[in-house]
Design a protein around this motif. Structure first.
Motif, short mmCIF file in Angstrom:
data_model
loop_
_atom_site.label_atom_id
_atom_site.label_comp_id
_atom_site.label_asym_id
_atom_site.label_seq_id
_atom_site.Cartn_x
_atom_site.Cartn_y
_atom_site.Cartn_z
N ARG A 48 0.84 -1.19 0.00
CA ARG A 48 0.00 0.00 0.00
C ARG A 48 0.88 1.24 0.00
O ARG A 48 1.95 1.28 0.58
CB ARG A 48 -0.87 0.02 1.27
N ARG A 49 0.42 2.29 -0.68
CA ARG A 49 1.13 3.56 -0.73
C ARG A 49 2.51 3.46 -1.38
O ARG A 49 3.37 4.31 -1.17
CB ARG A 49 1.26 4.18 0.66
N GLY A 50 2.75 2.40 -2.14
CA GLY A 50 4.00 2.31 -2.87
C GLY A 50 5.21 1.92 -2.06
O GLY A 50 6.34 2.01 -2.55
N THR A 51 5.03 1.47 -0.82
CA THR A 51 6.17 1.04 -0.01
C THR A 51 6.90 -0.12 -0.69
O THR A 51 6.27 -1.07 -1.15
CB THR A 51 5.69 0.57 1.38
N ASP A 52 8.22 -0.05 -0.76
CA ASP A 52 9.01 -1.06 -1.46
C ASP A 52 9.16 -2.31 -0.59
O ASP A 52 9.73 -2.26 0.49
CB ASP A 52 10.39 -0.51 -1.81
N PHE A 53 8.61 -3.42 -1.07
CA PHE A 53 8.66 -4.70 -0.36
C PHE A 53 9.57 -5.70 -1.06
O PHE A 53 9.59 -6.88 -0.70
CB PHE A 53 7.26 -5.32 -0.26
N THR A 54 10.34 -5.26 -2.05
CA THR A 54 11.08 -6.21 -2.89
C THR A 54 12.00 -7.11 -2.07
O THR A 54 12.01 -8.34 -2.25
CB THR A 54 11.89 -5.45 -3.95
N SER A 55 12.78 -6.53 -1.17
CA SER A 55 13.74 -7.34 -0.41
C SER A 55 13.07 -8.18 0.66
O SER A 55 13.62 -9.19 1.10
CB SER A 55 14.80 -6.43 0.22
N ARG A 56 11.88 -7.78 1.09
CA ARG A 56 11.20 -8.51 2.17
C ARG A 56 10.66 -9.86 1.72
O ARG A 56 10.58 -10.81 2.50
CB ARG A 56 10.03 -7.68 2.73
N TYR A 57 10.23 -9.93 0.45
CA TYR A 57 9.56 -11.14 -0.02
C TYR A 57 10.20 -11.63 -1.33
O TYR A 57 9.60 -11.54 -2.41
CB TYR A 57 8.07 -10.86 -0.23
N PRO A 58 11.41 -12.17 -1.25
CA PRO A 58 12.07 -12.67 -2.47
C PRO A 58 11.32 -13.83 -3.12
O PRO A 58 11.55 -14.13 -4.29
CB PRO A 58 13.46 -13.09 -1.98
N GLU A 59 10.43 -14.48 -2.37
CA GLU A 59 9.65 -15.58 -2.94
C GLU A 59 8.79 -15.12 -4.12
O GLU A 59 8.45 -15.92 -5.00
CB GLU A 59 8.73 -16.20 -1.88
N ILE A 60 8.44 -13.83 -4.15
CA ILE A 60 7.58 -13.34 -5.23
C ILE A 60 8.28 -13.46 -6.58
O ILE A 60 7.67 -13.81 -7.59
CB ILE A 60 7.13 -11.90 -4.95
N ALA A 61 9.59 -13.16 -6.60
CA ALA A 61 10.33 -13.26 -7.86
C ALA A 61 10.26 -14.69 -8.41
O ALA A 61 10.14 -14.90 -9.63
CB ALA A 61 11.77 -12.82 -7.67
N LYS A 62 10.33 -15.68 -7.53
CA LYS A 62 10.22 -17.07 -7.98
C LYS A 62 8.82 -17.38 -8.47
O LYS A 62 8.62 -18.09 -9.46
CB LYS A 62 10.61 -18.01 -6.85
N ALA A 63 7.82 -16.82 -7.78
CA ALA A 63 6.43 -17.10 -8.15
C ALA A 63 6.08 -16.58 -9.53
O ALA A 63 5.26 -17.16 -10.25
CB ALA A 63 5.48 -16.51 -7.11
N VAL A 64 6.71 -15.46 -9.93
CA VAL A 64 6.39 -14.87 -11.24
C VAL A 64 7.45 -15.20 -12.29
O VAL A 64 7.47 -14.61 -13.37
CB VAL A 64 6.21 -13.34 -11.13
N ALA A 65 8.32 -16.16 -11.99
CA ALA A 65 9.38 -16.55 -12.93
C ALA A 65 8.86 -16.94 -14.31
O ALA A 65 9.56 -16.69 -15.31
CB ALA A 65 10.21 -17.68 -12.33
N PRO A 66 7.65 -17.53 -14.45
CA PRO A 66 7.16 -17.84 -15.81
C PRO A 66 7.00 -16.62 -16.71
O PRO A 66 6.87 -16.77 -17.93
CB PRO A 66 5.79 -18.49 -15.53
N LEU A 67 7.04 -15.41 -16.13
CA LEU A 67 6.89 -14.19 -16.93
C LEU A 67 8.23 -13.57 -17.31
O LEU A 67 8.26 -12.45 -17.82
CB LEU A 67 6.05 -13.16 -16.17
N ALA A 68 9.33 -14.26 -17.07
CA ALA A 68 10.65 -13.73 -17.44
C ALA A 68 10.68 -13.36 -18.92
O ALA A 68 10.23 -14.13 -19.78
CB ALA A 68 11.73 -14.77 -17.13
#
Length: 321
Positions: A48-68
């Motif tokens: 919410r409000r654009g807070t950067d969560f990238t480093s908090r949840y690295p699992e997301i990058a794996k979950a969206v890997a089919p979109l590489a």
């Protein structure tokens, strides 16, 4: 067209299953943290409000890997599951404020899952004006294992209740996506009463809790956003804490202490007599049985801090427009 960034999530209103149920689909309401994933030469994540969560949840990058190699924006929920496979907000608390979960040794101890449920941009096309039904069909074609959307049927809500899930969100099949807006095109129907609250003070503990936080005095803002009619006292929360949670709350609240109450309504003397007042900046979530006639939460139980919420937006849900 460039990938839109950042995108504020579209929000639902609280209510019951719509009478014109055939015009809606149902999604399970997951007990987690709303996140937007941006896939464009790498993966970025915001809350919410654009807070950067990238480093908090690295699992997301794996979950969206089919979109590489593609460009996309996905709306979804970060959820921690307990050993029985049920969403656990208590477990998720252990990850919410950890910028480096790998360094903290939490990736294997408290893993999270990313559950996508909407597609907002794909390969140069922003999809905000596309109907929900069409956005979901596109999302389901991407191989992301998105949780299914279901027919609008009371039996689906009953099934979530039987499984101990939080409830469902009913979404109009023809609804567009309106970032940052709360709309009755989406209706959240809860099995469990929960509410966001803002901490306005705390009472010291006794016995083994002496010297620290024993309970919390909480409020909500009245009137239209942003906080039109003052900061209203709604209850005293004394259960739902572990010792570790109380220690964490003390560290968060101690720097916020002020000399007098920020509540615009008076508190019962037996509650306020030994209170430590704080600036109303810390948002949390409670479960409760019902609202009293006096506008108090009955039997509130602390569920955790909500760093993804803005204090001035915390109001009783029936007041939200």
């Amino acid at each position: 067209m460039a990938v839109p960034y950042p995108v504020e999530p579209m929000l639902a209103v609280a209510g019951e299953l719509p009478l014109d149920c055939a015009a809606y689909a149902l999604e399970v309401k997951w007990d987690g943290i709303r996140t937007i994933a941006y896939i464009d030469d790498g993966v970025r994540v915001t809350g919410r409000r654009g807070t950067d969560f990238t480093s908090r949840y690295p699992e997301i990058a794996k979950a969206v890997a089919p979109l590489a190699g593609r460009r996309a924006v996905i709306d979804g929920e970060v959820v921690a599951f307990d050993p029985a496979g049920r969403p656990s907000f208590e477990l998720l608390q252990r990850r919410m404020n950890v910028p480096d979960p790998k360094g903290a040794g939490l990736l294997g101890v408290v893993p999270v899952s990313y559950l996508p449920f909407d597609l907002l941009h794909l390969d140069g096309h922003t999809l905000f004006d596309l109907p929900y039904r069409d956005r979901r069909e596109l999302l389901d074609s991407l191989g992301l294992d998105a949780p299914p959307y279901l027919p609008c049927d009371p039996a689906v809500l009953e099934a979530t209740r039987a499984q101990g899930l939080e409830g469902v969100v009913a979404k109009r099949l023809d609804s567009p996506y309106r970032p940052g807006r709360r709309s009755d095109w989406w209706v959240k129907v809860k099995n469990l009463n929960t509410a966001e609250v803002v901490v306005g003070g705390w009472r010291p503990g006794k016995g083994r809790r002496e010297g620290g936080v024993g309970s919390l005095l909480v409020g909500m803002y009245g009137g239209p956003f942003p906080a039109g009619h003052g900061f209203l006292y709604v209850g005293h929360v004394g259960t739902g804490f572990t010792d570790a949670v109380l220690d964490h709350l003390y560290r968060l609240l101690k720097p916020l202490e002020i000399g007098q109450s920020a509540f615009s309504t008076s508190l019962p003397r037996e509650i306020s007599k030994d209170a430590h007042w704080v600036r109303p900046e810390l948002v949390g979530e409670v479960a409760f049985t019902m609202w009293t006639n006096e506008g108090r939460l009955r039997h509130p139980v602390w569920r955790g801090v909500r760093t993804d919420k803005v204090p001035a937006e915390v109001r009783r849900e029936e007041q939200q427009g």
